[in-house]
Motif scaffolding. Structure first.
Motif, PDB file in Angstrom:
ATOM      1  N   ARG A  38       2.153   1.720  -3.514  1.00  0.00           N
ATOM      2  CA  ARG A  38       1.076   2.193  -4.382  1.00  0.00           C
ATOM      3  C   ARG A  38       0.810   3.683  -4.148  1.00  0.00           C
ATOM      4  O   ARG A  38       0.652   4.446  -5.106  1.00  0.00           O
ATOM      5  CB  ARG A  38      -0.200   1.393  -4.141  1.00  0.00           C
ATOM      6  CG  ARG A  38      -1.289   1.730  -5.153  1.00  0.00           C
ATOM      7  CD  ARG A  38      -2.571   0.929  -4.983  1.00  0.00           C
ATOM      8  NE  ARG A  38      -2.338  -0.469  -4.740  1.00  0.00           N
ATOM      9  CZ  ARG A  38      -2.910  -1.174  -3.746  1.00  0.00           C
ATOM     10  NH1 ARG A  38      -3.755  -0.599  -2.918  1.00  0.00           N
ATOM     11  NH2 ARG A  38      -2.655  -2.456  -3.597  1.00  0.00           N
ATOM     12  N   GLN A  74       0.826  -1.208   0.000  1.00  0.00           N
ATOM     13  CA  GLN A  74       0.000   0.000   0.000  1.00  0.00           C
ATOM     14  C   GLN A  74       0.861   1.260   0.000  1.00  0.00           C
ATOM     15  O   GLN A  74       0.534   2.238  -0.668  1.00  0.00           O
ATOM     16  CB  GLN A  74      -0.930  -0.002   1.213  1.00  0.00           C
ATOM     17  CG  GLN A  74      -2.002  -1.076   1.148  1.00  0.00           C
ATOM     18  CD  GLN A  74      -2.746  -1.222   2.460  1.00  0.00           C
ATOM     19  OE1 GLN A  74      -2.153  -1.124   3.544  1.00  0.00           O
ATOM     20  NE2 GLN A  74      -4.049  -1.452   2.382  1.00  0.00           N
ATOM     21  N   GLU A 125       3.572   5.654  -5.768  1.00  0.00           N
ATOM     22  CA  GLU A 125       3.422   5.653  -7.229  1.00  0.00           C
ATOM     23  C   GLU A 125       2.343   6.639  -7.657  1.00  0.00           C
ATOM     24  O   GLU A 125       2.505   7.369  -8.633  1.00  0.00           O
ATOM     25  CB  GLU A 125       3.085   4.249  -7.724  1.00  0.00           C
ATOM     26  CG  GLU A 125       4.253   3.290  -7.650  1.00  0.00           C
ATOM     27  CD  GLU A 125       3.863   1.830  -7.904  1.00  0.00           C
ATOM     28  OE1 GLU A 125       2.649   1.545  -8.111  1.00  0.00           O
ATOM     29  OE2 GLU A 125       4.767   0.979  -7.885  1.00  0.00           O
ATOM     30  N   ARG A 126       1.238   6.662  -6.928  1.00  0.00           N
ATOM     31  CA  ARG A 126       0.143   7.577  -7.275  1.00  0.00           C
ATOM     32  C   ARG A 126       0.537   9.031  -7.044  1.00  0.00           C
ATOM     33  O   ARG A 126       0.195   9.903  -7.851  1.00  0.00           O
ATOM     34  CB  ARG A 126      -1.110   7.213  -6.488  1.00  0.00           C
ATOM     35  CG  ARG A 126      -1.722   5.909  -6.980  1.00  0.00           C
ATOM     36  CD  ARG A 126      -2.938   5.531  -6.216  1.00  0.00           C
ATOM     37  NE  ARG A 126      -3.511   4.310  -6.778  1.00  0.00           N
ATOM     38  CZ  ARG A 126      -4.487   3.633  -6.227  1.00  0.00           C
ATOM     39  NH1 ARG A 126      -5.027   4.044  -5.094  1.00  0.00           N
ATOM     40  NH2 ARG A 126      -4.946   2.549  -6.798  1.00  0.00           N
TER      41      ARG A 126
END
Length: 121
Positions: free
Chosen positions: A73, A70, A76-77
């Motif tokens: 992620r 998480q 990355e976002r």
């Protein structure tokens, strides 16, 4: 008429404080945990509007509870978000707001339609 002098006095006392309250948060003033969570935004942090900074700071509060996948992620976002132009960010916000209005039972169907459209490009 007595109210006017009180309002004037209150204004004189509070106005100098307003810029400090509304000022954007400096990167160096963030905690180590916040800096870790928001690392992809480091280079543009100082130019983000205060409202966005506050949004990201709230997001960073949940960062320690995320597992490794998480956290990756999220980074990355945030990295992707940091590379968007202001117009692209505006469009992304509009799409998100429109998606929030879709009934929960139809959201997966909408996601699939968007995926198919993106693959077709």
């Amino acid at each position: 008429m007595r109210l006017l002098p009180r309002l004037l006095l209150l204004s004189i006392i509070t106005l100098p404080c307003l810029p400090a309250l509304a000022a954007p948060q400096l990167w160096v003033k963030l905690s180590q945990a916040q800096q870790e969570a928001l690392a992809p935004l480091l280079h543009e942090w100082e130019i983000l509007p205060e409202k966005q900074q506050q949004h990201f700071i709230k997001m960073a509060e949940r960062y320690p509870q995320l597992d490794a996948v998480q956290k990756q992620r999220l980074h990355e976002r945030l990295e992707h978000w940091s590379k968007l132009t202001p117009e692209q960010r505006h469009q992304a916000r509009e799409k998100f707001q429109a998606f929030q209005k879709v009934p929960p039972e139809k959201r997966e169907q909408v996601k699939q339609m968007v995926r198919e459209q993106e693959e077709g490009k």
